[in-house]
Design an enzyme around this catalytic site. Structure first.
Site, mmCIF file in Angstrom:
data_model
loop_
_atom_site.group_PDB
_atom_site.id
_atom_site.type_symbol
_atom_site.label_atom_id
_atom_site.label_comp_id
_atom_site.label_asym_id
_atom_site.label_seq_id
_atom_site.Cartn_x
_atom_site.Cartn_y
_atom_site.Cartn_z
ATOM 1 N N HIS A 55 -3.981 6.133 2.908
ATOM 2 C CA HIS A 55 -4.650 4.899 2.506
ATOM 3 C C HIS A 55 -4.068 3.684 3.225
ATOM 4 C CE1 HIS A 55 -5.834 1.649 -0.348
ATOM 5 N NE2 HIS A 55 -6.854 2.429 -0.647
ATOM 6 N N ASP A 82 0.837 -1.202 0.000
ATOM 7 C CA ASP A 82 0.000 0.000 0.000
ATOM 8 C C ASP A 82 0.874 1.254 0.000
ATOM 9 O OD1 ASP A 82 -2.424 1.743 0.713
ATOM 10 O OD2 ASP A 82 -3.280 -0.260 0.739
ATOM 11 N N SER A 125 -11.320 -0.850 -1.191
ATOM 12 C CA SER A 125 -10.073 -0.814 -0.413
ATOM 13 C C SER A 125 -10.335 -0.979 1.073
ATOM 14 C CB SER A 125 -9.351 0.518 -0.640
ATOM 15 O OG SER A 125 -8.682 0.536 -1.868
#
Length: 745
Positions: free
Chosen positions: A206, A148, A534
């Site tokens: 994220h 990520d 996600s």
């Protein structure tokens, strides 16, 4: 067509595409790294990385074959596990020359991939200090690897209270430039050359959010601006975290880094890999995540991935290889309720993560920026359109879309002097609304409700409105519902495999955030709400971790089968799960259904697939050389298996007038002595027969095989596809396999 000719043609097109993309400044830095696939598997014989790198250097153009004349910077990565080849920094001329070199199968430019909780664990039936969650120690001792944007190590979600030291098998690294970053919770953090920026630190948010969703430790008092207050945790809160940074601050992810990160994660000793990254559908031998993940399952590691955020159209699902766990997104029953009060006394419920306590309920003028049907951009509330209208002290009615982020719309309205914003969905988004931290009083509402407000505005010369902020509300009995953005099957590359596999929570998920979230109040939060597949992917990564902790002997396909065959098909109303329109969702949206961790831990029967059993399936799709690229061994496709014959826990077939028959083999992981009886819910117009109709077991791990026959019983059905299921039931378990039949005229 010969595969080498096909790959050469694709390479030529890729070069042409790269030449066009080179003019785009966003892609310039990515245009000169190439992925090189080798024909020989000699690299598997090298026991050390230096020897492997020297062999890879031998393939480079003659002017740079010596390690002493900058060739060492020419090779970016030598891959040991996930790819038979390497990544190199090349000019287009060098790449073209390399393509003609003996022993090279393909040379192509790397691609950019894209990175796409206080209550969600409770919604899935996981409760602190109770039952299944407690009995397996919350995933203690397991290691989840994340590919990520990086991670913020000092966030409270990554404290190591109650977390033991990593297991002896762990070989990973902590590459932060300060010594106290890693601990017993965050045991590894690595960055890679292309987008690493010299640190595993998260420059986007994220990766931090995703990692805490799957494996964040217990944090009391977590909230966003006072809402969703409670104890936050990941699904496997005592599992170890290892972060592999492959994406930059814009959430663009390097393909060459992704290969290298998977290579490292496998060698480091992770138990589960979570990848909230996707790309468009491609042949598996060109699909970086499919390629990497096949090596992972060969090493006993299940990879959980996103289905993508391209819904609600069919045929948009990503990451569809059958060895991946492909996860779609659903709602939970928690809402951050922001209600719109209209001048006609009608109340319309929406959501917002910013709800000021001192907001007056006094009705304010309500304005819609669009003045005429030809004014196409004004409804999207861009900065330019708001200059042409007086919005000061008014509530502005905006439409989603127009390539403007929802939060940015709020900024534009606030900067123009607006007192609040009502944000209406586009039609495809339906009833999927999200609670986001807006910078001003706001409510995100459905498309249908937006039409009601438009009608009210048009019904009076002086429209007015206000907000009733009601805080955190639980008990939405339409949940779980499929999120509008969640990508749908069929999977174009292999429509005979039903994708997505499963859905899990992915709307307004509260999890760790790397910086303090602020707006125009004095409140700050180190947690934030995000939505997307996600967010659903790490929920399933956590569930996989819990199951593997309880059943370390199970294969990746066994764990996946357990999750799929025990899934829920109904919402809290006990009605079929709905889609974003409020209609019954199809299996191309839900896969096998909504995850149920408690049942998945004790499925009764599982459908197992060993890695080599994928080879005949792959041979049915591709030539031998392409299959060799995927499975990293020489393959001669002398026999093939139809897609629907793979021992998958679901069925997806195209059915015309000819009868079709397929077999499945189940393994008993429940009571040693048990019997299962058959229930069939046939798709409309399709006759389904199963032999035998009863399965008897006398010991654990005993296998039984059954055959399913499909035949059209009605020929003039207007539907494109129909669905049903086959279910085996014992005194304690049920094992359900969804069926989707695409009708061929």
């Amino acid at each position: 067509m010969d595969l080498k000719l096909l790959l050469s043609a694709i390479f030529t097109l890729s070069l042409y595409s790269s030449a066009i993309q080179a003019s785009n400044t966003n892609l310039q830095s990515n245009s000169d790294i190439y992925i090189v696939h080798l024909e020989s598997f000699q690299g598997q014989l090298f026991s050390d990385l230096d020897s492997l790198q020297m062999w890879h250097h031998s393939f480079l153009p003659p002017k740079k074959t010596s390690l002493n004349d900058s060739a060492s910077s020419h090779i970016v990565y030598s891959y040991r596990n996930v790819l038979n080849g390497f990544a190199a920094r090349l000019t287009p001329d060098e790449a073209e020359l390399l393509q003609e070199t003996e022993g090279i199968i393909s040379v192509r430019p790397q691609r950019l991939l894209h990175a796409r909780t206080t209550h969600s664990t409770h919604f899935m039936g996981l409760h602190q200090n109770l039952g299944f969650w407690k009995s397996i120690n919350y995933g203690k001792g397991m290691i989840i690897g994340f590919l990520d944007t990086g991670i913020i190590p000092d966030h409270p979600s990554f404290n190591d209270e109650g977390v033991p030291p990593p297991p002896a098998k762990w070989k990973g690294k902590c590459e932060f430039n300060f010594t106290t970053a890693c601990n017993n919770k965050l045991i590894g953090a690595r960055y890679f050359q292309e987008f690493g920026n010299g640190t595993p630190l998260d420059e986007n948010g994220h990766g931090t959010h995703v990692a805490s969703t799957a494996a964040g430790n217990f944090v009391s008092g977590a909230n966003v601006f006072g809402l969703s207050n409670g104890t936050a945790s990941g699904v496997a809160p005592l599992a170890h975290v290892a972060m592999y940074k492959v994406c930059d601050a814009s959430a663009a992810c390097s393909e060459s880094d992704t290969f290298a990160a998977m290579d490292a994660a496998i060698e480091d000793g992770v138990d589960v890999i979570s990848i909230s990254i996707d790309d468009i559908s491609r042949p598996f031998w060109e699909d970086s995540i499919a390629l990497c993940s096949f090596t992972a399952i060969q090493n006993g590691i299940l990879v959980s991935t996103t289905a993508g955020n391209m819904g609600p159209e069919h045929g948009t699902v990503a990451n569809g290889a059958p060895w991946l766990l492909t996860v779609g997104a659903s709602t939970t029953d928690r809402k951050l309720r922001a209600t719109v009060l209209l001048g006609n006394s009608e109340e319309i419920d929406g959501e917002s993560a910013f709800q000021p306590e001192d907001f007056s309920q006094t009705l304010l003028p309500l304005v819609y920026p669009r003045k005429s049907s030809s004014d196409l951009t004004a409804p999207f509330c861009n900065a330019e359109s708001l200059k042409n209208i007086n919005v000061k002290g008014k509530i502005v009615f905006c439409e989603d879309g127009g390539k403007i982020n929802r939060l940015d719309k709020g900024h534009f309205v606030k900067d123009a002097g607006g007192a609040g914003m009502i944000l209406m969905n586009e039609e495809p988004q339906g009833f999927t609304i999200q609670a986001e931290p807006h910078v001003l009083p706001a409510a995100h509402i459905s498309f249908i409700d937006g039409l009601k407000i438009k009608a009210y505005i048009n019904s009076t010369s002086t429209p007015v409105a206000s907000f009733l902020f009601k805080g955190t509300i639980f008990g939405d009995d339409h949940a779980p519902a499929v999120a509008a953005f969640s990508s749908r099957g069929p999977f174009p590359e292999s429509p005979g495999i039903l994708k997505p596999d499963i859905i899990g929570p992915g709307i307004s998920i509260l999890a760790a955030w790397p910086t303090s979230v602020e707006n125009n109040t004095n409140k700050k939060s180190t947690f934030d709400t995000l939505s997307g597949t996600s967010m659903s992917c790490p929920h399933l990564s956590g569930v996989v971790t819990l199951i593997k902790s309880a059943h370390p002997e199970w294969s990746p396909s066994a764990i996946k089968s357990a999750i799929m065959t025990t899934a829920d098909l109904v919402n809290l109303r006990n009605n079929p799960i709905e889609d974003e329109r409020g209609l019954r969702a199809d299996f191309f949206a839900t896969g096998a259904g909504h995850v149920n961790p408690l049942r998945a831990n004790d499925p009764g029967l599982i459908y197992d697939i060993q890695p080599n059993e994928y080879i005949p399936y792959l041979c049915g799709l591709y030539p031998s050389r392409a299959v060799s690229l995927i499975v990293l061994q020489e393959v001669n496709c002398s026999s093939t298996t139809p897609e629907a014959e793979l021992n998958y826990p679901s069925f997806s077939i195209r059915l015309g007038s000819d009868l079709q028959a397929y077999t499945r083999t189940v393994t008993n992981v429940g009571e040693p002595i048990s019997s299962y009886t058959l229930e069939i819910v046939p798709p409309q117009g399709v006759d389904v027969k199963v032999e035998p109709s009863t399965l008897h077991f006398s010991e654990m791990y005993q296998k039984r095989t059954y055959q399913v026959t499909f035949n059209r019983s009605i020929s003039n059905i207007s539907a494109t596809f129909v669905q049903g299921f086959v279910k085996w039931t014992s005194s304690k378990h049920f094992v359900r396999s969804p069926i989707v039949v695409t009708l061929v005229p």
